[in-house]
Write an enzyme that holds these catalytic residues in place. Structure first.
Site, mmCIF file in Angstrom:
data_model
loop_
_atom_site.group_PDB
_atom_site.id
_atom_site.type_symbol
_atom_site.label_atom_id
_atom_site.label_comp_id
_atom_site.label_asym_id
_atom_site.label_seq_id
_atom_site.Cartn_x
_atom_site.Cartn_y
_atom_site.Cartn_z
ATOM 1 C CB ILE A 32 -0.950 -0.023 1.213
ATOM 2 C CG1 ILE A 32 -1.809 -1.297 1.155
ATOM 3 C CG2 ILE A 32 -1.826 1.235 1.227
ATOM 4 C CD1 ILE A 32 -2.750 -1.494 2.314
ATOM 5 C CB THR B 178 8.400 7.736 0.395
ATOM 6 O OG1 THR B 178 8.234 6.365 0.792
ATOM 7 C CG2 THR B 178 8.453 8.632 1.623
ATOM 8 C CG HIS C 49 9.528 1.995 1.073
ATOM 9 N ND1 HIS C 49 10.874 1.762 1.232
ATOM 10 C CD2 HIS C 49 8.897 0.981 1.714
ATOM 11 C CE1 HIS C 49 11.047 0.661 1.938
ATOM 12 N NE2 HIS C 49 9.863 0.163 2.246
HETATM 13 N N1 INI Z 1 5.770 -4.657 2.829
HETATM 14 C C1 INI Z 1 4.533 -4.990 2.379
HETATM 15 O O1 INI Z 1 4.234 -6.187 2.264
HETATM 16 N N2 INI Z 1 3.647 -4.017 2.068
HETATM 17 C C2 INI Z 1 3.953 -2.690 2.174
HETATM 18 O O2 INI Z 1 3.064 -1.863 1.881
HETATM 19 C C3 INI Z 1 5.236 -2.328 2.620
HETATM 20 N N3 INI Z 1 5.590 -0.943 2.735
HETATM 21 O O3 INI Z 1 4.875 -0.080 2.192
HETATM 22 O O4 INI Z 1 6.618 -0.574 3.299
HETATM 23 C C4 INI Z 1 6.148 -3.350 2.966
HETATM 24 N N4 INI Z 1 7.384 -3.065 3.426
HETATM 25 C C5 INI Z 1 8.228 -4.056 4.039
HETATM 26 C C6 INI Z 1 9.071 -4.848 3.038
HETATM 27 O O5 INI Z 1 8.247 -5.726 2.280
HETATM 28 C C7 INI Z 1 10.148 -5.689 3.743
HETATM 29 O O6 INI Z 1 9.525 -6.658 4.542
HETATM 30 C C8 INI Z 1 11.082 -4.843 4.607
HETATM 31 O O7 INI Z 1 11.644 -3.808 3.852
HETATM 32 C C9 INI Z 1 12.205 -5.726 5.191
HETATM 33 O O8 INI Z 1 13.000 -6.329 4.174
#
Ligand code: INI
Length: 162
Positions: free
Chosen positions: A82, A86, A88
């Site tokens: 979602i 940013t 990201h």
């Molecule tokens: N992981 C998700 O499954 N959904 C998201 O929306 C998300 N955001 O937006 O940050 C997210 N981040 C975590 C990422 O998948 C990793 O688990 C983390 O960066 C550790 O490696």
């Protein structure tokens, strides 16, 4: 004319569901939808195994290990990315979709893509068992159809079953 297609008969097939924990409100609904559709198509409960990863980013790696094991006829990938303030989430989405596609092609295993990529929580809820159906269920039924199609196609092409 001959059409080769996959049936929706799940008996005797084994599936791995890989699901992230991030955004669990959404994930739990997608997961329920995937299990529901598989069992309603006669996949036995004991032939479904669920692997949990921290976030969507981690899905391709576990998918690869699972595919290499050769234990399953198909994989259902479930995640919910979602967008925040940013970009990201954009990087996560791009790598997860590319990663899962490449595991599927390299390892020749069907992977149902049940990873939501949404702008906000409302969009995700709509796709997790309300107005726009349940994308976990959609991914599971696609994995089931593809598992059966691969068997039918390999047989039709005279390829060794593996
Ligand atoms: N992981 C998700 O499954 N959904 C998201 O929306 C998300 N955001 O937006 O940050 C997210 N981040 C975590 C990422 O998948 C990793 O688990 C983390 O960066 C550790 O490696």
């Amino acid at each position: 004319m001959r059409t080769i297609e996959g049936s929706f008969i799940g008996s005797g097939l084994r599936f791995a569901i890989i699901a992230s924990r991030f955004n669990d409100l959404i994930i739990s609904r997608l997961l329920d939808g995937a299990v529901d559709v598989l069992t309603r198509h006669d996949v036995k409960q004991q032939d479904i195994e669920v692997y949990r990863v921290p976030g969507a980013w981690e899905l391709p790696l576990i998918a690869k290990e699972i595919a290499l094991s050769g234990r399953y006829d198909g994989i259902v990938a479930i995640g919910a990315v979602i967008r925040g303030d940013t970009p990201h989430a954009d990087y996560i989405c791009a790598e997860v979709s590319k990663g899962l596609a490449s595991v599927s092609l390299e390892q020749r295993v069907p992977i149902g893509f049940g990873v939501l990529t949404c702008l906000n929580l409302e969009q995700a809820l709509i796709r997790a068992g309300s107005k726009s159906g349940n994308k976990g269920a959609d991914a599971a039924i696609a994995a089931l159809e593809m598992a059966n199609l691969l068997t039918a196609a390999r047989r039709s092409l005279g390829m060794e079953e593996n």
